[in-house]
Design a protein around this motif. Structure first.
Motif, mmCIF file in Angstrom:
data_model
loop_
_atom_site.group_PDB
_atom_site.id
_atom_site.type_symbol
_atom_site.label_atom_id
_atom_site.label_comp_id
_atom_site.label_asym_id
_atom_site.label_seq_id
_atom_site.Cartn_x
_atom_site.Cartn_y
_atom_site.Cartn_z
ATOM 1 N N MET A 1 1.020 -1.114 0.026
ATOM 2 C CA MET A 1 -0.032 0.073 -0.073
ATOM 3 C C MET A 1 0.941 1.032 -0.060
ATOM 4 S SD MET A 1 -3.024 -1.264 2.800
ATOM 5 C CE MET A 1 -4.025 0.260 2.558
ATOM 6 N N HIS A 2 0.502 2.186 -0.691
ATOM 7 C CA HIS A 2 1.417 3.528 -0.851
ATOM 8 C C HIS A 2 0.424 4.461 -0.522
ATOM 9 C CE1 HIS A 2 3.537 1.220 -4.178
ATOM 10 N NE2 HIS A 2 4.120 0.771 -2.939
ATOM 11 N N GLY A 3 0.885 5.616 0.231
ATOM 12 C CA GLY A 3 -0.054 6.864 0.294
ATOM 13 C C GLY A 3 -0.014 7.746 -0.822
ATOM 14 N N PRO A 4 -0.786 8.927 -0.902
ATOM 15 C CA PRO A 4 -1.070 9.938 -1.854
ATOM 16 C C PRO A 4 0.614 10.337 -2.114
ATOM 17 C CG PRO A 4 -2.768 10.103 -0.451
ATOM 18 C CD PRO A 4 -1.794 9.222 0.378
ATOM 19 N N VAL A 5 0.676 10.893 -3.299
ATOM 20 C CA VAL A 5 2.109 11.293 -3.915
ATOM 21 C C VAL A 5 2.596 12.251 -3.060
ATOM 22 C CG1 VAL A 5 1.190 12.826 -5.627
ATOM 23 C CG2 VAL A 5 3.519 11.664 -5.954
ATOM 24 N N ASP A 6 1.458 13.302 -2.390
ATOM 25 C CA ASP A 6 2.004 14.483 -1.565
ATOM 26 C C ASP A 6 1.812 13.984 -0.162
ATOM 27 O OD1 ASP A 6 -0.804 14.154 -1.627
ATOM 28 O OD2 ASP A 6 -1.234 16.347 -1.514
ATOM 29 N N SER A 7 1.792 12.679 0.232
ATOM 30 C CA SER A 7 1.881 12.439 1.714
ATOM 31 C C SER A 7 2.958 12.476 2.049
ATOM 32 C CB SER A 7 0.989 11.138 1.591
ATOM 33 O OG SER A 7 1.858 10.026 0.878
ATOM 34 N N LYS A 8 3.214 12.379 3.533
ATOM 35 C CA LYS A 8 4.529 12.305 4.114
ATOM 36 C C LYS A 8 4.722 10.955 4.519
ATOM 37 C CE LYS A 8 7.107 14.270 7.957
ATOM 38 N NZ LYS A 8 7.166 15.472 8.967
ATOM 39 N N LEU A 9 5.973 10.389 4.407
ATOM 40 C CA LEU A 9 6.490 9.107 4.653
ATOM 41 C C LEU A 9 7.321 9.235 5.914
ATOM 42 C CD1 LEU A 9 7.534 6.734 2.007
ATOM 43 C CD2 LEU A 9 9.202 6.851 4.290
ATOM 44 N N TYR A 10 7.080 8.234 6.857
ATOM 45 C CA TYR A 10 7.726 7.892 8.156
ATOM 46 C C TYR A 10 8.244 6.436 7.979
ATOM 47 C CZ TYR A 10 4.632 11.847 9.694
ATOM 48 O OH TYR A 10 4.086 12.899 9.685
ATOM 49 N N LEU A 11 9.433 6.124 8.756
ATOM 50 C CA LEU A 11 9.745 4.859 8.863
ATOM 51 C C LEU A 11 10.039 4.567 10.359
ATOM 52 C CD1 LEU A 11 12.478 4.491 5.986
ATOM 53 C CD2 LEU A 11 10.114 3.946 5.989
ATOM 54 N N GLN A 12 9.689 3.449 10.586
ATOM 55 C CA GLN A 12 9.988 2.710 12.185
ATOM 56 C C GLN A 12 10.624 1.631 12.216
ATOM 57 O OE1 GLN A 12 6.567 2.498 14.782
ATOM 58 N NE2 GLN A 12 7.419 2.083 16.533
ATOM 59 N N PRO A 13 12.249 1.464 12.705
ATOM 60 C CA PRO A 13 12.648 0.203 12.763
ATOM 61 C C PRO A 13 11.842 -0.663 13.997
ATOM 62 C CG PRO A 13 13.974 1.856 13.881
ATOM 63 C CD PRO A 13 12.663 2.622 13.203
ATOM 64 N N LEU A 14 11.435 -1.990 13.576
ATOM 65 C CA LEU A 14 11.164 -2.836 14.507
ATOM 66 C C LEU A 14 11.709 -4.325 14.532
ATOM 67 C CD1 LEU A 14 7.380 -2.291 13.330
ATOM 68 C CD2 LEU A 14 8.449 -1.366 15.564
ATOM 69 N N GLY A 15 11.195 -5.169 15.341
ATOM 70 C CA GLY A 15 11.980 -6.442 15.242
ATOM 71 C C GLY A 15 13.380 -6.617 15.675
ATOM 72 N N PHE A 16 13.640 -6.025 16.993
ATOM 73 C CA PHE A 16 14.926 -5.783 17.404
ATOM 74 C C PHE A 16 15.770 -7.235 17.843
ATOM 75 C CE2 PHE A 16 13.314 -1.499 17.704
ATOM 76 C CZ PHE A 16 14.206 -0.918 17.096
ATOM 77 N N LEU A 17 17.030 -7.237 17.312
ATOM 78 C CA LEU A 17 17.801 -8.431 17.946
ATOM 79 C C LEU A 17 19.139 -7.728 18.581
ATOM 80 C CD1 LEU A 17 17.725 -10.655 14.828
ATOM 81 C CD2 LEU A 17 16.439 -11.029 16.935
ATOM 82 N N ARG A 18 19.648 -8.439 19.421
ATOM 83 C CA ARG A 18 20.889 -7.896 20.207
ATOM 84 C C ARG A 18 22.035 -9.042 20.280
ATOM 85 N NH1 ARG A 18 20.900 -6.432 25.612
ATOM 86 N NH2 ARG A 18 18.946 -7.794 26.320
ATOM 87 N N GLY A 19 23.124 -8.574 20.388
ATOM 88 C CA GLY A 19 24.385 -9.595 20.617
ATOM 89 C C GLY A 19 24.529 -10.072 19.359
ATOM 90 N N CYS A 20 24.886 -11.569 19.693
ATOM 91 C CA CYS A 20 25.391 -12.512 18.602
ATOM 92 C C CYS A 20 24.144 -12.745 17.448
ATOM 93 C CB CYS A 20 26.176 -13.670 18.942
ATOM 94 S SG CYS A 20 24.776 -14.524 19.989
ATOM 95 N N ARG A 21 23.066 -12.828 17.937
ATOM 96 C CA ARG A 21 22.020 -12.867 17.044
ATOM 97 C C ARG A 21 21.915 -11.804 16.172
ATOM 98 N NH1 ARG A 21 19.312 -14.269 21.974
ATOM 99 N NH2 ARG A 21 19.162 -16.522 22.274
ATOM 100 N N ALA A 22 22.068 -10.465 16.760
ATOM 101 C CA ALA A 22 22.140 -9.223 15.731
ATOM 102 C C ALA A 22 23.231 -9.345 14.554
ATOM 103 C CB ALA A 22 22.214 -8.110 16.628
ATOM 104 N N SER A 23 24.240 -9.734 15.125
ATOM 105 C CA SER A 23 25.358 -9.697 14.283
ATOM 106 C C SER A 23 25.232 -10.962 13.199
ATOM 107 C CB SER A 23 26.782 -10.174 15.087
ATOM 108 O OG SER A 23 27.047 -9.138 16.035
ATOM 109 N N GLY A 24 24.781 -11.961 13.639
ATOM 110 C CA GLY A 24 24.561 -13.084 12.516
ATOM 111 C C GLY A 24 23.613 -12.605 11.566
ATOM 112 N N ALA A 25 22.261 -12.017 12.020
ATOM 113 C CA ALA A 25 21.301 -11.525 11.132
ATOM 114 C C ALA A 25 21.702 -10.470 10.314
ATOM 115 C CB ALA A 25 20.114 -11.248 12.063
ATOM 116 N N VAL A 26 22.776 -9.715 10.676
ATOM 117 C CA VAL A 26 23.147 -8.488 9.800
ATOM 118 C C VAL A 26 24.073 -9.145 8.851
ATOM 119 C CG1 VAL A 26 24.525 -6.547 9.717
ATOM 120 C CG2 VAL A 26 22.959 -6.788 11.681
ATOM 121 N N LYS A 27 25.042 -10.111 9.305
ATOM 122 C CA LYS A 27 25.862 -10.687 8.110
ATOM 123 C C LYS A 27 25.014 -11.441 7.053
ATOM 124 C CE LYS A 27 29.674 -13.975 8.055
ATOM 125 N NZ LYS A 27 30.443 -14.719 8.910
#
Length: 371
Positions: A1-27
């Motif tokens: 789904m996309h907003g109207p062409v003149d709408s404002k867009l926002y982003l929110q990071p979710l689904g956080f991982l930490r430590g070795c799980r984060a490093s592995g997922a980023v890799k």
């Protein structure tokens, strides 16, 4: 789904991982680092919430794994593609160390603890306990020994219903305390919305300005902070402390607070304040009903889209009492810690607290849980 062409867009990071799980997922390409992986032991996010706002209201949103962002972005207008690139850059970008005068800096390798010293007779939690300079200094030294990374000194209560005090009275409360603490290694922030107090406090040895009005209350504050080249914490508040809890209203509290802080950041940048000196605070409890505070706390990661460190102040606040049926502010430690951990889990870089020793213990344990 996309907003109207003149709408404002926002982003929110979710689904956080930490430590070795984060490093592995980023890799493996399944996660991206938040703020360069600096926060705590490194936080990475696996999901991105994409939201569009048009004419003041949220109109469309979708949440996608980071690996699907490229395909989604390719279908957007060129304007929204550019906005996605900008916001993703701000969410992932490394936050520079915070300059705190005399060659001192604060790094973001762990959540920072800001200890509260209210030199006032009427603050909501500890009003009157430290309203004499000697008592306030002793309390600040105790907070430093307990592990505070910053000491926040204020001489005007901004609790709901608080009345404004004179500049002279505010100065008489805070400057002697700062004078006696300036030689210590822990940086001092001045909690004030008045330019004269900010200037005097910085001259006495404070290094950071913490303004509940985001430099909007005093017409001289913006120029002063730019000239002083010091860090400033920009907080959101609806109305002034004496009336801010009189039926606060929002179209969408999360987007309204974000838009306000974004606008204040733009004003500060235009005035010549370095981006590395800017921090934001969503202002829990400042012109917000219980449902507003809960919406903000559940979505603190939204504010990483602003591209600067995020401060959270929840310590002993009345919404904790409403949730736990605890009328005494001094008895809300457990709720304060629970809310603080929720902030750390979303990448909040600074926690402003009354109970430094207990918060430091919680932080140290939290950091070691996922190595």
């Amino acid at each position: 789904m996309h907003g109207p062409v003149d709408s404002k867009l926002y982003l929110q990071p979710l689904g956080f991982l930490r430590g070795c799980r984060a490093s592995g997922a980023v890799k493996d390409g399944h996660a991206w680092w938040l703020a360069g992986g600096q926060q705590g032991i490194g936080l990475a996010f696996t999901l991105v919430r994409i939201l569009f706002r048009h004419e003041g209201m949220a109109v469309d949103e979708v949440t996608l794994p980071v690996g699907h962002i490229g395909d989604y972005q390719a279908d957007l207008s060129s304007f929204h593609q550019g906005e996605m690139d900008r916001l993703l850059g701000q969410i992932q970008g490394v936050r520079p160390p915070l300059p705190c005068g005399e060659g001192r800096t604060i790094a973001w390798d762990k959540p920072v603890i800001q200890g509260i010293v209210n030199v006032t007779p009427d603050s909501f939690s500890d009003g009157g306990r430290y309203d004499q300079a000697e008592k306030a200094v002793d309390h600040a030294l105790a907070l430093m020994a307990a592990g505070a990374d910053i000491i926040d000194i204020g001489g005007e209560s901004t609790r709901p219903g608080a009345e404004k005090v004179s500049i002279e009275e505010e100065l008489s409360r805070v400057i002697p305390v700062i004078d006696m603490l300036a030689a210590r290694s822990v940086p001092i922030s001045i909690d004030s919305r008045n330019a004269r107090v900010m200037k005097a406090a910085l001259g006495a040895g404070a290094a950071i300005v913490n303004d509940v009005s985001a430099l909007g209350h005093d017409g001289d504050a913006l120029k002063l902070v730019a000239q002083q080249n010091c860090p400033v914490i920009l907080m959101h508040a609806q109305k002034t402390p004496d009336v801010m809890q009189d039926n606060p209203q929002y179209d969408d509290v999360l987007l309204d607070v974000y838009d306000y802080l974004e606008q204040r950041l733009e004003v500060c940048l235009a005035a010549g304040i370095d981006r590395a000196n800017l921090l934001v605070d969503p202002g829990i409890g400042f012109g917000k009903a219980l449902e507003h505070n809960l919406a903000l706390l559940s979505n603190l990661s939204f504010f990483h889209g602003l591209g600067v460190p995020v401060l959270l102040g929840v310590s002993r606040k009345s919404f904790l009492g409403a949730l736990s049926h605890e009328p005494e502010a001094s008895q809300r430690l457990a709720g304060s810690l629970a809310s603080g951990v929720a902030g750390w889990e979303q990448g909040v870089q600074i926690l402003r607290v009354h109970d430094v020793r207990e918060t430091r213990q919680a932080r140290d344990v939290w950091q070691r849980l996922t190595l």
